[in-house]
Enzyme design. Structure first.
Site, PDB file in Angstrom:
ATOM      1  N   ASP A 268       6.603  -6.718  -4.282  1.00  0.00           N
ATOM      2  CA  ASP A 268       5.866  -5.866  -3.355  1.00  0.00           C
ATOM      3  C   ASP A 268       5.123  -6.785  -2.388  1.00  0.00           C
ATOM      4  O   ASP A 268       4.935  -7.972  -2.657  1.00  0.00           O
ATOM      5  CB  ASP A 268       4.893  -4.992  -4.157  1.00  0.00           C
ATOM      6  CG  ASP A 268       3.956  -4.207  -3.273  1.00  0.00           C
ATOM      7  OD1 ASP A 268       4.430  -3.528  -2.346  1.00  0.00           O
ATOM      8  OD2 ASP A 268       2.729  -4.288  -3.505  1.00  0.00           O
TER       9      ASP A 268
ATOM     10  N   ASP B 158       2.002  -5.687   0.060  1.00  0.00           N
ATOM     11  CA  ASP B 158       0.576  -5.457   0.296  1.00  0.00           C
ATOM     12  C   ASP B 158      -0.248  -5.654  -0.963  1.00  0.00           C
ATOM     13  O   ASP B 158      -0.045  -4.971  -1.971  1.00  0.00           O
ATOM     14  CB  ASP B 158       0.356  -4.055   0.848  1.00  0.00           C
ATOM     15  CG  ASP B 158       1.085  -3.825   2.162  1.00  0.00           C
ATOM     16  OD1 ASP B 158       1.490  -4.817   2.796  1.00  0.00           O
ATOM     17  OD2 ASP B 158       1.250  -2.658   2.547  1.00  0.00           O
TER      18      ASP B 158
END
Length: 291
Positions: A44, A46
């Site tokens: 991922d 963020d």
């Protein structure tokens, strides 16, 4: 898998030498290290790879280039502040950011946004990369494994971030373009939650990956579907819901926000990465000592 002979690319990247890092990352892994064709890692973006949200940094860069008004910038700034305080995605905020971004790029050329994404990385994102997660990316690459960034951020930004980290590739949200110009619509939906998991499953099938041999990293409970797909799920800088779920499932948790010394962070080792773990932790320590 054979013992990893050296960690030169990771040390170059983590020492902050951009030119050395780029040279070391091409190709992404040492030619002498055999590639594990069935193992890979999915990251991922963020608050996992970088502090904050890529789409908000992109919004700031677009405002600087007069793509939109100061009122819209204020909304981006508020969303980014909320994200940094809470350390988690919120469906309403993400939907609002998506709508704003689509309206902003509508009518602009794809090549222009691609160029801006390169500039925005240098201006706002480069110094927001978590050293610990960067070390994890390099650890997989130096073990001969492929790595992908998987994010709800625009595909153009995702490719730049992945490229700068020497990753194999990136999956991001795709904005529709006709004749090289954005229409203001999406191709499919935002790559978020279950949609992200499905994208990973499809990529694994295409690339011939065995998901039970793969690793995944995320900070958000929204990514539980993706984390649950792989044999080696790791939780990085987790929100409260994901931390609770990870403890229940026995998943490893690493938090790079605490300011603890790298020696106490305990970089996790995925399948086949035990030989690299110690060297990578040392690389993180080297980075922090120099900065």
């Amino acid at each position: 898998m054979s013992r990893i002979p050296r960690l030169t690319p990771a040390r170059a990247a983590l020492a902050g030498d951009a030119a050395a890092a780029q040279a070391a990352a091409a190709p992404a892994h040492d030619a002498d290290i055999p590639v594990d064709p069935q193992a890979g890692a999915f990251f991922d973006c963020d608050n996992t790879i970088m502090q904050g949200a890529a789409i908000f940094y992109l919004g700031r860069g677009l405002y600087k280039r007069k793509f939109f008004s100061s009122r819209e910038l204020a909304r981006f700034a508020w969303q980014q502040a909320w994200f940094r305080v809470n350390g988690a995605e919120h469906a309403g905020h993400m939907a609002d950011a998506k709508a704003s971004a689509l309206s902003i790029v509508q009518g602009h050329r794809v090549t222009d946004l691609e160029e801006i994404c390169e500039e925005v990385f240098d201006e706002y994102m480069a110094d927001k990369i978590w050293p610990g997660t960067r070390a994890l990316v390099q650890m997989h690459l130096e073990a001969g494994q492929r790595t992908w960034l998987v994010t709800a951020a625009p595909q153009e930004a995702a490719k730049v971030i992945a490229g700068r980290l020497g990753m194999t590739g990136a999956l991001g949200t795709v904005a529709e373009a006709v004749n090289g110009v954005y229409t203001g619509r999406l191709v499919g939906d935002t790559l978020h939650g279950p949609a992200k998991a499905e994208a990973v499953r499809a990529l694994a099938a295409k690339e011939g990956l065995d998901l039970s041999r793969c690793a995944a990293y995320s900070d958000s409970s929204n990514d539980i579907p993706m984390l649950s797909l792989v044999g080696h799920p790791y939780v990085i800088n987790p929100d409260a819901d994901l931390r609770r779920h990870a403890r229940e499932q026995g998943w490893r948790i690493r938090d790079f926000r605490t300011g603890r010394k790298a020696a106490r962070v305990g970089i996790p080792a995925a399948a086949g990465l035990g030989a690299a773990a110690g060297g990578t932790a040392a690389a993180v320590a080297m980075y922090r000592k120099r900065h």
